[in-house]
Design a protein around this motif. Structure first.
Motif, short mmCIF file in Angstrom:
data_model
loop_
_atom_site.label_atom_id
_atom_site.label_comp_id
_atom_site.label_asym_id
_atom_site.label_seq_id
_atom_site.Cartn_x
_atom_site.Cartn_y
_atom_site.Cartn_z
N PRO A 64 -10.39 12.08 -1.07
CA PRO A 64 -10.60 12.47 0.34
C PRO A 64 -11.60 11.55 1.01
CG PRO A 64 -11.71 14.00 -1.15
CD PRO A 64 -10.85 13.13 -2.00
N GLY A 65 -11.29 11.15 2.22
CA GLY A 65 -12.19 10.29 2.97
C GLY A 65 -12.19 8.84 2.53
N ALA A 66 -11.30 8.46 1.61
CA ALA A 66 -11.28 7.07 1.15
C ALA A 66 -10.79 6.14 2.26
CB ALA A 66 -10.37 6.94 -0.08
N ARG A 67 -11.25 4.87 2.18
CA ARG A 67 -10.85 3.87 3.17
C ARG A 67 -10.11 2.74 2.47
NH1 ARG A 67 -13.04 -0.96 6.16
NH2 ARG A 67 -14.27 -1.32 4.29
N PHE A 68 -8.90 2.43 2.96
CA PHE A 68 -8.09 1.33 2.43
C PHE A 68 -7.92 0.30 3.54
CE2 PHE A 68 -7.01 5.23 0.27
CZ PHE A 68 -6.87 4.87 -1.06
N MET A 69 -8.53 -0.86 3.37
CA MET A 69 -8.44 -1.91 4.38
C MET A 69 -7.88 -3.17 3.74
SD MET A 69 -11.35 -3.25 7.00
CE MET A 69 -10.95 -4.45 8.28
N ASP A 70 -6.86 -3.77 4.38
CA ASP A 70 -6.21 -4.96 3.83
C ASP A 70 -5.74 -4.69 2.41
OD1 ASP A 70 -6.56 -6.58 6.11
OD2 ASP A 70 -8.61 -7.04 5.51
N CYS A 71 -5.06 -3.56 2.20
CA CYS A 71 -4.60 -3.17 0.87
C CYS A 71 -3.08 -3.14 0.82
CB CYS A 71 -5.15 -1.79 0.49
SG CYS A 71 -6.92 -1.78 0.08
N GLU A 72 -2.56 -3.26 -0.41
CA GLU A 72 -1.14 -3.08 -0.66
C GLU A 72 -0.96 -2.05 -1.76
OE1 GLU A 72 2.92 -5.60 -1.73
OE2 GLU A 72 0.96 -6.40 -2.30
N LEU A 73 -0.16 -1.03 -1.49
CA LEU A 73 0.23 -0.06 -2.49
C LEU A 73 1.72 -0.25 -2.73
CD1 LEU A 73 -2.37 1.22 -1.07
CD2 LEU A 73 -1.54 3.40 -1.94
N ARG A 74 2.09 -0.70 -3.94
CA ARG A 74 3.48 -1.02 -4.23
C ARG A 74 3.95 -0.22 -5.44
NH1 ARG A 74 7.20 -5.07 -3.20
NH2 ARG A 74 5.69 -6.12 -1.85
N GLY A 75 4.99 0.61 -5.22
CA GLY A 75 5.57 1.38 -6.32
C GLY A 75 4.62 2.39 -6.92
N CYS A 76 3.71 2.90 -6.14
CA CYS A 76 2.71 3.85 -6.66
C CYS A 76 3.23 5.28 -6.60
CB CYS A 76 1.41 3.74 -5.87
SG CYS A 76 0.59 2.14 -6.01
N ALA A 77 2.83 6.09 -7.57
CA ALA A 77 3.13 7.53 -7.57
C ALA A 77 2.01 8.25 -6.83
CB ALA A 77 3.24 8.05 -8.99
N LEU A 78 2.39 9.07 -5.85
CA LEU A 78 1.41 9.76 -5.02
C LEU A 78 1.59 11.28 -5.07
CD1 LEU A 78 1.49 7.47 -1.84
CD2 LEU A 78 -0.23 7.48 -3.65
#
Length: 235
Positions: A64-78
């Motif tokens: 919670p509250g995490a920050r993702f900047m200039d990131c790539e999430l590829r094929g991730c389980a959520l």
């Protein structure tokens, strides 16, 4: 409005501003060289900058509250990942999958979501600005009371999306499928529905003020519009 309106249209794409519709501004994501993520799970209020999550198992991760900047999430389980109030900025999510991902109150700005396979995503109260959702299938997308500005849904399937009380400004639905969409109490401005392949409105057909539809969609929605204002149509 409790009835259902269904219409299909496979005509060409709209021309945008020149025919009176203000087009959405699409994200322009240019990722820098990324660092591979080698951790486990996520951290609450974590700060992820320039990170690539490749096939990472983030099921039931708590960030919670995490920050993702200039990131790539590829094929991730959520699956059931807790990302309440998370922020995604200048990021790309490709082929992510999962059920019950909690993104309530999240912020997505300049984000591309490509070929996602998601179910029961909670985005109520979220803010989406310059977001492209292309391809894939999302079931039971909860966008109640969310704010969408410059958002494009393209070539995707949205099954029973809930836009109740949401605010949509410059939102385009391009060559996608909307099944049993809920537009209850929604507010629309420059919303383009003309090239929707299948437009199936379960609730809120009376809230389409501010949207643009095609002539063929108007004909198919006519019975629902008539029922909404109490007009009986009989031969």
């Amino acid at each position: 409005m409790g009835g259902m309106a269904r219409t299909g249209n496979r005509s060409g794409r709209g021309a945008g501003a020149k025919d009176g519709v203000t087009p959405a501004r699409r994200p322009e994501v240019r990722l820098p060289p990324l660092v591979e993520y080698d951790g486990e799970g996520l951290e609450p209020d974590g700060d992820y900058d320039g990170v690539r999550f490749e096939g990472t198992d983030l099921a039931e991760a708590s960030g919670p509250g995490a920050r993702f900047m200039d990131c790539e999430l590829r094929g991730c389980a959520l699956d059931r990942a807790e990302l309440v109030r998370a922020r995604f900025i200048d990021s790309v999510l490709t082929g992510v999958r999962g059920v019950g991902t909690d993104l309530a109150g999240a912020s997505l700005r300049d984000v591309e979501v490509l070929d996602a396979r998601l179910g029961g995503v909670q985005l109520h109260g979220a803010v989406l600005e310059r977001v492209l959702v292309r391809g894939g299938k999302i079931d039971y997308l909860n966008l109640r009371k969310a704010r969408l500005k410059d958002v494009v849904f393209e070539g995707c399937v949205l099954s029973e999306p809930d836009f109740g009380e949401a605010q949509l400004v410059r939102v385009e639905f391009r060559d996608c499928v909307l099944k049993r969409a809920d537009f209850s109490s929604v507010r629309m401005e420059s919303v383009d529905l003309r090239t929707v392949a299948e437009l199936d409105i379960a609730r809120g057909v009376e809230r389409l003020a501010g949207a643009v539809i095609s002539p063929s969609q108007l004909m198919e929605l006519a019975p629902a519009f008539a029922a909404q204002i109490g007009v009986r149509v009989e031969a």
